[in-house]
Write an enzyme that holds these catalytic residues in place. Structure first.
Site, mmCIF file in Angstrom:
data_model
loop_
_atom_site.group_PDB
_atom_site.id
_atom_site.type_symbol
_atom_site.label_atom_id
_atom_site.label_comp_id
_atom_site.label_asym_id
_atom_site.label_seq_id
_atom_site.Cartn_x
_atom_site.Cartn_y
_atom_site.Cartn_z
ATOM 1 N N ARG A 261 0.836 -1.196 0.000
ATOM 2 C CA ARG A 261 0.000 0.000 0.000
ATOM 3 C C ARG A 261 0.873 1.249 0.000
ATOM 4 O O ARG A 261 1.829 1.332 0.770
ATOM 5 C CB ARG A 261 -0.937 0.007 1.217
ATOM 6 N N ARG A 276 1.672 1.171 10.171
ATOM 7 C CA ARG A 276 1.260 1.624 8.837
ATOM 8 C C ARG A 276 2.465 1.596 7.905
ATOM 9 O O ARG A 276 3.267 2.525 7.884
ATOM 10 C CB ARG A 276 0.671 3.035 8.933
ATOM 11 N N GLU A 348 -7.009 -0.595 15.497
ATOM 12 C CA GLU A 348 -7.574 -1.590 14.582
ATOM 13 C C GLU A 348 -6.555 -2.668 14.236
ATOM 14 O O GLU A 348 -5.403 -2.380 13.915
ATOM 15 C CB GLU A 348 -8.034 -0.914 13.297
ATOM 16 N N SER A 351 -10.676 -5.937 10.149
ATOM 17 C CA SER A 351 -11.994 -5.486 9.691
ATOM 18 C C SER A 351 -12.687 -6.667 9.028
ATOM 19 O O SER A 351 -12.075 -7.359 8.198
ATOM 20 C CB SER A 351 -11.879 -4.341 8.684
ATOM 21 N N ARG A 391 0.709 -5.899 12.787
ATOM 22 C CA ARG A 391 0.047 -5.287 13.942
ATOM 23 C C ARG A 391 -0.081 -6.283 15.097
ATOM 24 O O ARG A 391 -0.054 -5.883 16.267
ATOM 25 C CB ARG A 391 -1.321 -4.739 13.535
#
Length: 424
Positions: A261, A276, A348, A351, A391
């Site tokens: 990403r 991130r 987070e 999801s 994470r």
């Protein structure tokens, strides 16, 4: 992708629903305007083609009778010129309509809280109690660097910012987490493990709703391939351009992959650590279901992602996302947020989303809804992280740290790490 037929029939309802996703409802008027013009132009083309066919038949008959047909030939040419003038207009209108429809997010389901951002998300439950430390807990990146097993500096030399190199016991921890998660999904919850390409075609990204809206968020090669941002992209496309028997549903797939990403819109956010990054590993779950199965499947998927956190004994909470905070393709989303002691808040880590037919329409993925195969419906697609590996490593380091900077290995992972109990 939205069904234009439904927008035509229920413009006011669609306007109200799309407004809940933060989109001005005036967009519906633009859609209907473009659609009306396109259909009018298409009707004009059809009428002209009918006239030209009639003229062509007259010309053929006149020639057969040996009669001159100069005026008829000129009329045919004139009609052809009109058609040639209208065709580009139709293509332009089709492109504008396609781009507009492709830019609109999925509609939220009933029960999804209405809101603009994460502040309107609803906490469903908390699981596990955050550990009370007798010392000030350190952030995961400091712990990893002090251990000598997490190297951001050399990663930056090799690749630039937002990359990390894991060594020795942290590299083993990463591998242990991957095997642990995949074993749960495949051995206990009936997911089929898949190994897939990390490079995909743009049509594949489009089918998973990553294009055209998020073109700037992914990496593209010089010859047009896209690096996947998540295994959701290839796993969901396993049913692209297909019609499936209803008795074969649900289909459940899982995979681990590197995810790429650009993080184009996150300048200044989480610049340190593993939260991130441009490249990270993730274990993904994807389900393909019938219309009747999808909501139950979402709850099942959520419970599986929770099970991973429970076995790792990491405190977390479940959040139901509001309409303005959901992902583009989702119609309902649960987030799992794990506790980070150093930050003193939940972040987070997963999801789980039900996308309904939104992706299936783009992929042309359907199933036979009746035994006689006369009725076909679009499948429902669901996806969830279970879990993001980077994470999870960060959460383990922070929650299992000791005063001397060593890290306890969660009991469930010790057998995956040759019975290693402490990372020091």
């Amino acid at each position: 992708m939205h069904d234009i037929e439904l927008i035509r029939k229920n413009p006011e309802t669609f306007s109200q629903m799309i407004e809940k996703r933060g989109i001005e409802k005036s967009v519906v008027g633009k859609i209907l305007e473009l659609d009306t013009k396109k259909r009018a132009s298409t009707t004009s083309i059809q009428d002209l083609q009918m006239r030209r066919n009639e003229v062509t038949d007259r010309i053929a008959k006149l020639k057969k009778d040996g009669v001159e047909c100069i005026s008829e030939v000129e009329e045919s040419k004139s009609i052809t010129n009109e058609i040639n003038e209208i065709n580009p207009e139709i293509l332009k209108l089709e492109d504008e309509l396609f781009i507009l429809l492709s830019s609109l997010p999925n509609l939220s389901l009933a029960g999804v809280p209405i809101g603009e951002d994460e502040n309107q998300n609803v906490e469903i439950r908390k699981v596990g109690k955050p550990k009370e430390f007798s010392f000030k807990p350190l952030p995961h990146y400091e712990l990893g660097e002090k251990l000598g097993f997490m190297d951001f500096k050399q990663a930056a030399v090799i690749s630039g910012s937002r990359f990390v190199i894991l060594k020795d016991k942290l590299a083993k921890l990463e591998r242990a987490l991957i095997n642990f998660m995949l074993d749960i999904h495949t051995q206990e919850f009936d997911y089929t493990e898949v190994s897939h390409p990390a490079l995909v075609l743009e049509k594949t990204m489009y089918g998973a709703c990553q294009l055209p809206k998020f073109a700037e968020d992914s990496f593209v090669t010089t010859d047009g391939f896209r690096l996947i941002p998540t295994s959701e992209v290839p796993l969901t496309n396993l049913v692209a351009d297909s019609i499936i028997d209803a008795e074969d549903l649900p289909m459940r797939f899982t995979a681990v992959s590197p995810c790429f990403r650009r993080e184009a819109g996150s300048a200044g956010r989480d610049t340190r650590g593993m939260i991130r990054q441009h490249q990270f590993s993730k274990v993904e779950l994807v389900s393909i279901t019938t219309e009747e199965q999808s909501q139950k499947e979402l709850e099942r998927m959520l419970s599986i992602a929770e099970e991973v956190l429970k076995r790792l004994e990491l405190p977390y909470r479940v959040m139901l996302l509001c309409s303005g905070d959901m992902g583009f393709a989702a119609q309902m989303t649960y987030d799992l947020e794990v506790w980070f002691p150093e930050q003193g808040k939940y972040r987070e880590i997963s999801s789980c989303s039900n996308c309904g037919t939104f992706q299936a329409r783009r992929m042309k993925a359907r199933y036979y809804a009746t035994q006689d195969k006369k009725i076909k419906k679009f499948v429902h697609t669901l996806n969830g992280s279970a879990l993001s590996i980077g994470r999870t490593i960060a959460a383990i380091l922070e929650n299992y740290q000791n005063t001397d900077g060593s890290i306890e290995v969660p009991k469930v992972l010790q057998s995956y790490m040759n019975n290693c109990q402490i990372i020091d």
